[in-house]
Structure formats: structure tokens, C-alpha cells
Design a protein around this motif. Structure first.
Motif, short mmCIF file in Angstrom:
data_model
loop_
_atom_site.label_atom_id
_atom_site.label_comp_id
_atom_site.label_asym_id
_atom_site.label_seq_id
_atom_site.Cartn_x
_atom_site.Cartn_y
_atom_site.Cartn_z
N SER A 189 0.84 -1.20 0.00
CA SER A 189 0.00 0.00 0.00
C SER A 189 0.88 1.25 0.00
CB SER A 189 -0.92 0.02 1.23
OG SER A 189 -1.71 1.20 1.25
N PRO A 190 0.40 2.32 -0.66
CA PRO A 190 1.13 3.59 -0.60
C PRO A 190 0.80 4.38 0.67
CG PRO A 190 -0.73 3.78 -2.09
CD PRO A 190 -0.72 2.36 -1.61
N ASP A 191 -0.16 3.90 1.45
CA ASP A 191 -0.65 4.61 2.63
C ASP A 191 0.00 4.02 3.89
OD1 ASP A 191 -2.10 5.65 4.78
OD2 ASP A 191 -4.00 5.68 3.67
N VAL A 192 1.02 4.69 4.42
CA VAL A 192 1.76 4.14 5.56
C VAL A 192 0.89 4.08 6.81
CG1 VAL A 192 2.72 6.38 6.28
CG2 VAL A 192 3.93 4.26 6.83
N ALA A 193 -0.04 5.04 6.96
CA ALA A 193 -0.94 5.00 8.12
C ALA A 193 -1.85 3.77 8.04
CB ALA A 193 -1.77 6.28 8.18
N PHE A 194 -2.24 3.40 6.83
CA PHE A 194 -3.09 2.21 6.65
C PHE A 194 -2.31 0.94 7.00
CE2 PHE A 194 -4.83 -1.20 3.90
CZ PHE A 194 -6.09 -1.27 4.45
N LEU A 195 -1.05 0.90 6.63
CA LEU A 195 -0.22 -0.26 7.00
C LEU A 195 -0.17 -0.42 8.51
CD1 LEU A 195 2.78 0.12 4.50
CD2 LEU A 195 0.87 -1.48 4.34
N ASP A 196 -0.08 0.72 9.22
CA ASP A 196 -0.08 0.68 10.69
C ASP A 196 -1.41 0.13 11.21
OD1 ASP A 196 2.47 1.76 10.77
OD2 ASP A 196 1.76 3.83 11.00
N LYS A 197 -2.50 0.55 10.58
CA LYS A 197 -3.83 0.08 11.01
C LYS A 197 -3.98 -1.43 10.80
CE LYS A 197 -6.24 4.44 10.01
NZ LYS A 197 -7.21 5.10 9.11
N VAL A 198 -3.48 -1.91 9.69
CA VAL A 198 -3.57 -3.35 9.42
C VAL A 198 -2.70 -4.13 10.41
CG1 VAL A 198 -3.09 -5.19 7.75
CG2 VAL A 198 -4.17 -3.05 7.00
N ALA A 199 -1.53 -3.60 10.72
CA ALA A 199 -0.67 -4.24 11.72
C ALA A 199 -1.40 -4.35 13.06
CB ALA A 199 0.63 -3.47 11.87
N ALA A 200 -2.12 -3.28 13.41
CA ALA A 200 -2.89 -3.29 14.67
C ALA A 200 -4.02 -4.31 14.59
CB ALA A 200 -3.43 -1.89 14.94
N SER A 201 -4.68 -4.40 13.43
CA SER A 201 -5.75 -5.39 13.25
C SER A 201 -5.22 -6.81 13.36
CB SER A 201 -6.44 -5.18 11.89
OG SER A 201 -7.18 -3.99 11.86
N ILE A 202 -4.03 -7.03 12.81
CA ILE A 202 -3.42 -8.36 12.90
C ILE A 202 -3.23 -8.76 14.36
CG2 ILE A 202 -1.24 -9.61 12.52
CD1 ILE A 202 -1.03 -8.17 9.81
N ASP A 203 -2.70 -7.86 15.14
CA ASP A 203 -2.47 -8.16 16.56
C ASP A 203 -3.78 -8.33 17.32
OD1 ASP A 203 0.27 -8.16 16.29
OD2 ASP A 203 0.53 -6.06 16.86
N LYS A 204 -4.78 -7.55 16.94
CA LYS A 204 -6.08 -7.63 17.62
C LYS A 204 -6.80 -8.93 17.30
CE LYS A 204 -9.55 -5.53 15.72
NZ LYS A 204 -10.45 -4.47 15.18
N LEU A 205 -6.76 -9.35 16.03
CA LEU A 205 -7.55 -10.49 15.58
C LEU A 205 -6.86 -11.84 15.76
CD1 LEU A 205 -8.99 -8.94 12.28
CD2 LEU A 205 -10.23 -9.33 14.43
N LEU A 206 -5.53 -11.83 15.81
CA LEU A 206 -4.81 -13.09 15.87
C LEU A 206 -5.23 -13.98 17.04
CD1 LEU A 206 -2.63 -14.88 14.62
CD2 LEU A 206 -0.94 -13.69 16.04
N PRO A 207 -5.42 -13.44 18.25
CA PRO A 207 -5.80 -14.31 19.37
C PRO A 207 -7.16 -14.98 19.19
CG PRO A 207 -4.94 -12.21 20.16
CD PRO A 207 -5.15 -12.05 18.71
N THR A 208 -7.98 -14.49 18.25
CA THR A 208 -9.32 -15.06 18.04
C THR A 208 -9.30 -16.24 17.07
OG1 THR A 208 -9.92 -13.67 16.12
CG2 THR A 208 -10.25 -12.73 18.32
N MET A 209 -8.14 -16.53 16.50
CA MET A 209 -8.07 -17.54 15.44
C MET A 209 -7.76 -18.94 16.00
SD MET A 209 -8.79 -15.52 13.07
CE MET A 209 -8.77 -16.80 11.80
#
Length: 441
Positions: free
Chosen positions: A278-298
Motif C-alpha cells: 500500500s502507498p498509505d503508511v498509516a493504513f499499514l499501521d492500522k492493518v498491523a494493529a488489526s493483525i495483533d487484535k484479531l490473531l488471538p481469536t483464530m
């Protein structure tokens, strides 16, 4: 609670970006010497001892108490029984997916063709289905009924005379969904054998297992190694590497959606690869946060974590144009164009196994029921390979019919070229058919 991931962050503007990306993408499907020798020994045993070797290996490797090959054969009635043992919802889903896969692949069918030249010479191509195809299906808990549909249905659409399925049943564990899928897809015969021995049986035939023309379907390192060794004796689909997904996003899709799309491939195994560009660095940060948030639910959190940490990446690019360049460099198995106008960017994509267009098109739909095949080129081979399809189960023969005049005219050309290669018999064979013209030349 599962610890946070440490997914790699890359920037395409970095002078070392190409080197880092190459390191990230590198994956070798090379068997070690021990595996290679074991597979060669198994193939040799199956060629020499046939059914007896299959029974012995199935007892040893799968823990199945088989007395003879008859204990390893499932009849059509057993497949039909499986349809009654799955839930109505499962049967409906399998049948709907099968209909969609069949409908898509019907459009891939090729017809024979000819054309006639002015002098009566006829040239063309005859398209013929394979006589028999072998389908390898992983067994036990790691069973994929969707792969049965994706491999068997194109073969049937192509007109293959007989589809033979091999599926191991470790410790006697039979997956009813896999058998139901085989029933719906029209599989003709099923043998409950697996590993290198199953590949060898399909390639060379035994007293009970018929020799096939092509072996398709995924498997472990022993299966992949066996497919390498029997190639040439039979055709194979491909040597598949770990599953891959590349998501190109403009930063406007829900980051939770993108994180889950990355998970959808990472959960296959620890070597799977999930990358976001992605060209949007803030979006990459958001996805990284989503990864950490959602991983324990898997359910498969540890596998996902290992995959993401080992082979995953969030890649920052200058703009969408550079994102397309990175995508072509990677040549992914699955490519999601999670952008506002995916159609506008499609012409720039040159290398991808399957392309998923728009924010609502998750890769998971392609795995199960969209219609296109989910057997796709991996490890960068999308640069020169295509998805499995009807064309993989057909072969093409050239047709050449020369009229007297055509043979005479072509013979003059062939004669010159053959004598230039010092192949006199070629030249004279063509020259015998040259007719002198009316002027006596």
C-alpha cells in the motif's frame, strides 16, 4: 493470549528493497537426500511388487490394518453413502460449488479445427481428452473436499474417460466430505492409499490400480518428490509451493478485512506467505494493529503467527503505479486488488495466478465456490504458468493433409531446407512427390 506478531516492514524506496524482497520470497521445494532416496525406494518397490507393496506401505505409514488391496478400494456405493452422512447444508454447499466450477470450466473447452488452402491442402488441430487421470487428495484431518471438485470437475468437463482418486486414510480415518465431493464430481474409482506409493501406482499401474496419463493434486514433500520422479512417465500438474496471497490496497478498505484476508492464507501452514502492499503508511499501521487484535481469536493462531513472522510483510510503496510493479515482481498465486477501481489497474497486471477484483472479493471465495480453479501457480511461477483447467486434461494433435499440388509445392521448400541440413532422405522423400509443371521444369 497469543503474543503480537513481528511482521516485516519493507519500503520500496529503500536501496536494499530488491534484496530484502528476494530474501522474503525465496522458498525451495528441494527434498533432502534422505527423502529423495526413500521416495526412489518406494517407487521401485511399487513397480516391482505392485499391490503387495501398496498394502505393505499403507500398513506401515498409515497404520491401516489392510489384509489385501481389496481393503483399500472404495466402490461407487461408498461414495454415494457419504452423501447421506454429511449434513444437508454441506451437501447443498458442495453441489452449489460444483455447479459453479463446472459452469466456469465448460467455457474453457477447446474444439478441433481445420482450414483448407487454395490448393486443397488441409491443416488443423485435433483436440482429444486424456484417457485416464489420477487425482491425489490429502487424507485424514487435513482434507480438502474443495480440491476434489477443483481437480476432478475440469477433467470430466474435458472428457477424460476415467478419473481415479487416491486418498490416504491414516489410522482408518475417512473424511466423508471428501468422499461426497468425489461422488458429486463424478470420480470413477477410489483407492485409500497415499504418499509416494500412491503416485507410483498411478504412474506405473499395479494389478489393481490402473495406470493414468496425468497425476494432479496437492500433497506433502514425499508426494511432491514422487511427482518429480514420475514426470515423463506421466504428466503432472505442477510442483506446488506454500500458499500465497498478495493484497494491493489503496488504504480505503476496512483494515480488519485485509488482516483476515492475510490470515486466510497464513493459516494453511507455517511456510505460507501473506503480503500487503500500500502507498498509505498509516493504513499499514492500522492493518498491523488489526493483525495483533484479531490473531488471538483464530483457531490456528500459532500457525498464522509463524507464517506472518517468517514470511509475511507490509510493504510501503510510492504510489499505486509502483504497487503494480511490486505485484508483477512477486507474481503471486493470489492477488487481491482491494482498490476503488480495480478494472483500471487490471491491464498492468502481467503475473498472477488469480486476480480478485475490488474490496468485496475475498480470496476465500475463489478457494471454494466462485468458479475459477483454485489450483494455481506458486513461488513466482505465475510468470510462465496458468491455473489448472480443462486444457490440462486435453492434448492437441496437428493435422496435415496435402493435395498433390500442395505436396509438390511444399516439397520444393522442404527439399532446399533438408539438403541445407544434410538430411538427404528427408529431401528425397519430399522430392518424390514433386510434380513437374506443364513446361517440363
Amino acid at each position: 493470549m497469543t503474543a503480537s506478531t513481528a511482521i516485516a516492514r519493507l519500503n520500496a524506496a529503500d536501496p536494499d528493497f530488491a534484496r530484502h524482497l528476494d530474501h522474503l520470497l525465496s522458498w525451495e521445494s528441494v527434498s533432502d537426500d534422505a527423502v529423495n532416496q526413500r521416495v526412489l525406494d518406494i517407487i521401485k518397490a511399487v513397480r516391482e511388487r505392485g499391490d503387495a507393496a501398496l498394502v505393505e506401505f499403507t500398513q506401515r505409514f498409515d497404520g491401516v490394518d489392510a489384509k489385501s488391496i481389496d481393503d483399500l478400494i472404495l466402490g461407487r456405493e461408498r461414495l454415494e453413502l457419504a452423501l447421506t452422512r454429511i449434513t444437508p447444508a454441506q451437501r447443498e454447499a458442495l453441489e452449489k460449488a460444483a455447479d459453479r466450477v463446472r459452469g466456469y470450466h465448460e467455457r474453457q473447452k477447446q474444439d478441433s479445427w481445420t482450414y483448407t488452402e487454395a490448393d486443397g491442402t488441409v491443416l488443423g488441430q485435433k483436440v482429444t481428452p486424456l484417457d485416464r487421470a489420477g487425482l491425489y487428495v490429502p487424507g485424514g484431518k487435513a482434507s480438502y473436499p474443495s480440491s476434489v471438485l477443483m481437480n476432478a470437475i475440469p477433467a470430466k468437463v474435458a472428457g477424460v474417460g476415467e478419473v481415479v482418486m487416491v486418498v490416504p486414510t491414516p489410522r482408518g480415518e475417512i473424511n466423508e466430505l471428501v468422499l461426497a465431493a468425489a461422488c458429486i464430481a463424478g470420480v470413477d474409482r477410489v483407492f485409500t492409499i497415499g504418499g509416494a506409493q500412491a503416485v507410483a501406482a498411478l504412474a506405473y499401474g499395479t494389478e489393481s490400480v490402473p495406470q493414468v496419463d496425468k497425476v494432479v493434486g496437492p500433497g506433502n514433500i514425499y508426494v511432491a518428490t514422487a511427482k518429480r520422479h514420475v514426470f515423463g512417465q506421466v504428466g503432472i500438474d505442477m510442483i506446488a509451493g506454500p500458499s500465497e496471497i498478495l493484497v494491493v490496497c489503496d488504504g480505503q478498505t476496512d483494515p480488519d478485512w485485509i488482516a483476515m484476508d492475510l490470515f486466510s492464507q497464513a493459516e494453511h501452514d507455517e511456510d505460507a506467505q501473506a503480503i500487503l502492499v500500500s502507498p498509505d503508511v498509516a493504513f499499514l499501521d492500522k492493518v498491523a494493529a488489526s493483525i495483533d487484535k484479531l490473531l488471538p481469536t483464530m483457531e490456528r493462531a500459532e500457525i498464522i503467527k509463524t507464517s506472518i513472522n517468517g514470511r509475511g510483510a507490509l510493504i510501503q510503496v510510492r504510489d499505486m503505479q509502483q504497487a503494480m510493479e511490486v505485484a508483477n515482481r512477486i507474481a503471486p498465486e493470489h492477488l487481491e486488488l482491494s482498490v476503488a477501481d480495480p478494472q483500471a489497474w487490471l491491464p498492468q497486471i502481467r503475473h498472477a495466478g488469480a486476480i480478485f477484483m475490488g474490496r468485496h472479493t475475498s480470496e476465500a471465495l475463489g478457494d471454494y465456490c466462485a468458479g475459477p480453479n483454485h489450483v494455481l501457480p506458486t513461488s513466482g511461477t505465475a510468470r510462465f504458468s496458468s491455473p489448472l483447467g480443462v486444457y490440462d486434461f486435453q492434448k492437441r494433435s496437428s493435422i496435415i493433409f496435402c493435395s498433390e499440388q500442395g505436396a509438390s509445392e511444399l516439397g520444393r521448400t522442404a527439399s532446399v531446407l533438408a539438403r541445407g541440413e544434410s538430411l538427404t532422405a528427408h529431401a528425397r522423400s519430399a522430392e518424390y512427390r514433386i510434380v513437374a509443371d506443364k513446361k517440363g521444369n
